[in-house]
Scaffold this motif. Structure first.
Motif, PDB file in Angstrom:
ATOM      1  N   ALA A 164     -15.291  -4.830   5.073  1.00  0.00           N
ATOM      2  CA  ALA A 164     -16.759  -4.867   5.112  1.00  0.00           C
ATOM      3  C   ALA A 164     -17.283  -3.971   6.228  1.00  0.00           C
ATOM      4  O   ALA A 164     -16.593  -3.728   7.221  1.00  0.00           O
ATOM      5  N   PRO A 165     -18.493  -3.461   6.083  1.00  0.00           N
ATOM      6  CA  PRO A 165     -19.065  -2.598   7.131  1.00  0.00           C
ATOM      7  C   PRO A 165     -19.182  -3.331   8.461  1.00  0.00           C
ATOM      8  O   PRO A 165     -19.229  -4.562   8.497  1.00  0.00           O
ATOM      9  N   PRO A 166     -19.231  -2.582   9.562  1.00  0.00           N
ATOM     10  CA  PRO A 166     -19.418  -3.221  10.864  1.00  0.00           C
ATOM     11  C   PRO A 166     -20.656  -4.111  10.870  1.00  0.00           C
ATOM     12  O   PRO A 166     -21.698  -3.753  10.325  1.00  0.00           O
ATOM     13  N   ASP A 167     -20.519  -5.268  11.479  1.00  0.00           N
ATOM     14  CA  ASP A 167     -21.609  -6.245  11.514  1.00  0.00           C
ATOM     15  C   ASP A 167     -21.787  -6.696  12.959  1.00  0.00           C
ATOM     16  O   ASP A 167     -20.886  -7.305  13.540  1.00  0.00           O
ATOM     17  N   ASP A 168     -22.929  -6.399  13.529  1.00  0.00           N
ATOM     18  CA  ASP A 168     -23.186  -6.751  14.922  1.00  0.00           C
ATOM     19  C   ASP A 168     -23.896  -8.093  15.071  1.00  0.00           C
ATOM     20  O   ASP A 168     -24.437  -8.400  16.136  1.00  0.00           O
ATOM     21  N   HIS A 169     -23.882  -8.915  14.017  1.00  0.00           N
ATOM     22  CA  HIS A 169     -24.627 -10.172  14.076  1.00  0.00           C
ATOM     23  C   HIS A 169     -24.134 -11.061  15.213  1.00  0.00           C
ATOM     24  O   HIS A 169     -24.938 -11.624  15.968  1.00  0.00           O
ATOM     25  N   ASN A 262     -16.113 -18.020  21.702  1.00  0.00           N
ATOM     26  CA  ASN A 262     -16.297 -17.425  20.371  1.00  0.00           C
ATOM     27  C   ASN A 262     -15.219 -16.379  20.086  1.00  0.00           C
ATOM     28  O   ASN A 262     -15.482 -15.372  19.426  1.00  0.00           O
ATOM     29  N   THR A 263     -14.001 -16.651  20.530  1.00  0.00           N
ATOM     30  CA  THR A 263     -12.926 -15.674  20.438  1.00  0.00           C
ATOM     31  C   THR A 263     -12.675 -15.215  19.009  1.00  0.00           C
ATOM     32  O   THR A 263     -12.609 -14.006  18.728  1.00  0.00           O
ATOM     33  N   ASP A 264     -12.508 -16.145  18.084  1.00  0.00           N
ATOM     34  CA  ASP A 264     -12.170 -15.783  16.700  1.00  0.00           C
ATOM     35  C   ASP A 264     -13.273 -14.962  16.051  1.00  0.00           C
ATOM     36  O   ASP A 264     -13.006 -13.951  15.381  1.00  0.00           O
ATOM     37  N   ARG A 265     -14.502 -15.391  16.236  1.00  0.00           N
ATOM     38  CA  ARG A 265     -15.637 -14.712  15.633  1.00  0.00           C
ATOM     39  C   ARG A 265     -15.768 -13.278  16.146  1.00  0.00           C
ATOM     40  O   ARG A 265     -15.963 -12.330  15.383  1.00  0.00           O
ATOM     41  N   LEU A 266     -15.631 -13.109  17.449  1.00  0.00           N
ATOM     42  CA  LEU A 266     -15.754 -11.783  18.033  1.00  0.00           C
ATOM     43  C   LEU A 266     -14.553 -10.908  17.703  1.00  0.00           C
ATOM     44  O   LEU A 266     -14.702  -9.696  17.498  1.00  0.00           O
ATOM     45  N   HIS A 267     -13.376 -11.514  17.652  1.00  0.00           N
ATOM     46  CA  HIS A 267     -12.184 -10.740  17.304  1.00  0.00           C
ATOM     47  C   HIS A 267     -12.326 -10.146  15.899  1.00  0.00           C
ATOM     48  O   HIS A 267     -12.003  -8.969  15.686  1.00  0.00           O
ATOM     49  N   GLU A 268     -12.800 -10.930  14.965  1.00  0.00           N
ATOM     50  CA  GLU A 268     -12.971 -10.444  13.599  1.00  0.00           C
ATOM     51  C   GLU A 268     -13.976  -9.291  13.555  1.00  0.00           C
ATOM     52  O   GLU A 268     -13.776  -8.292  12.865  1.00  0.00           O
ATOM     53  N   ALA A 269     -15.074  -9.434  14.309  1.00  0.00           N
ATOM     54  CA  ALA A 269     -16.083  -8.371  14.345  1.00  0.00           C
ATOM     55  C   ALA A 269     -15.501  -7.084  14.921  1.00  0.00           C
ATOM     56  O   ALA A 269     -15.770  -5.980  14.417  1.00  0.00           O
ATOM     57  N   LYS A 270     -14.694  -7.202  15.959  1.00  0.00           N
ATOM     58  CA  LYS A 270     -14.113  -6.016  16.589  1.00  0.00           C
ATOM     59  C   LYS A 270     -13.059  -5.369  15.702  1.00  0.00           C
ATOM     60  O   LYS A 270     -12.974  -4.135  15.615  1.00  0.00           O
ATOM     61  N   VAL A 271     -12.254  -6.171  15.033  1.00  0.00           N
ATOM     62  CA  VAL A 271     -11.248  -5.624  14.120  1.00  0.00           C
ATOM     63  C   VAL A 271     -11.928  -4.809  13.025  1.00  0.00           C
ATOM     64  O   VAL A 271     -11.504  -3.690  12.690  1.00  0.00           O
ATOM     65  N   ARG A 272     -12.989  -5.350  12.480  1.00  0.00           N
ATOM     66  CA  ARG A 272     -13.707  -4.645  11.418  1.00  0.00           C
ATOM     67  C   ARG A 272     -14.305  -3.343  11.931  1.00  0.00           C
ATOM     68  O   ARG A 272     -14.199  -2.294  11.294  1.00  0.00           O
TER      69      ARG A 272
END
Length: 289
Positions: A164-169, A262-272
């Motif tokens: 999915a596209p980068p998401d800065d939410h 919020n480690t998991d949430r931020l990790h997923e955003a950074k991986v994407r």
């Protein structure tokens, strides 16, 4: 990426949308070849959550790579596709510009008005505007009937597959929380009190820099002498009270805590984000080669 132009959302914007919607529209499209350089303090201001957001430069990088693929796809359909003009690296604003108040380097000339866009940014924005006026046949080929098909969808899949596209939410939500939380810490309340006293001594009555920037009197086409005088006093009081240094230190501690929570949430955003950036660099490097 959507077919609309990229806009980098900052915590300052999230906070000031409610308090200081001051005159951005007219100045965004006016070239400013001699705008004063950003102060060293602002250039060096980095916060922990910055690592999880797409910077303006990174967004441009992804747009440029996808544009190359879009041009190939559209050319295969016997249609022209003009790639976006590049933005000069020196014209990219730092991620935390005006985060804690007025921009010191620009206050004398622009007061609280935003800096006019430099020429390379103006050129890119105009190119986006031209795409809004593309013929219907070309827009459909580029974006599909609903804005989610056509060459746009094909090139996204070519670039990163199903990522999915980068998401800065997550970043936008947490950075806004961090700013407001740090604002309520004892050390920031204390430095804001000192700033308020400094401003009062100079003849201005504002509780904090956001109130000064958000004064409805500044909602004018161009900065007024009164606005510039207020902004000059504002940045002088910021310097004498060490407001930016104190606030940034407090917010850094808050952001570290939010990152741990919020480690998991931020990790997923950074991986994407990192997958898109890596794919974009491959396209651009191949094009340059």
């Amino acid at each position: 990426m959507s077919p609309s132009r990229a806009r980098a959302t900052t915590a300052l914007a999230l906070l000031l949308l409610a308090t200081a919607a001051c005159t951005a529209g007219k100045h965004e499209s006016t070239p400013a070849p001699h705008s004063p350089p950003v102060s060293r303090q602002v250039k060096q201001l980095r916060l922990p959550l910055d690592a999880y957001a797409s910077t303006v430069a990174e967004t441009h990088l992804v747009e440029d790579a996808q544009d190359i693929l879009m041009r190939r796809c559209m050319n295969d359909l016997d249609m022209e596709w003009r790639t976006l003009p590049p933005v000069d690296p020196q014209d990219t604003k730092p991620p935390n510009l005006r985060r804690y108040g007025a921009d010191e380097a620009a206050a004398v000339r622009y007061g609280y008005h935003p800096r006019p866009d430099p020429p390379s940014v103006v050129r890119r924005n105009r190119a986006w505007d031209e795409r809004d006026a593309l013929p219907a046949e070309v827009r459909q080929a580029a974006y599909g009937r609903s804005g989610r098909g056509g060459c746009l969808e094909a090139t996204q899949h070519q670039l990163v597959g199903d990522t999915a596209p980068p998401d800065d939410h997550a970043f936008n939500q947490l950075t806004g929380t961090a700013l407001e939380t740090s604002r309520r810490t004892p050390e920031v309340r204390d430095v804001l009190s000192k700033w308020h006293a400094c401003m009062a001594k100079a003849g201005f009555d504002y509780p904090d820099p956001y109130a000064a920037a958000g004064n409805a009197r500044w909602d004018t086409a161009d900065p007024t002498p009164a606005e510039r005088a207020t902004a000059r006093a504002d940045v002088a009081c910021q310097k004498s009270t060490r407001l930016v240094k104190v606030w940034a230190a407090a917010e850094t501690r808050v952001q570290h805590r939010l990152i741990r929570q919020n480690t998991d949430r931020l990790h997923e955003a950074k991986v994407r984000k990192d997958r898109w950036l890596a794919a974009a660099r491959r396209v651009l490097n191949h094009e340059d080669g």
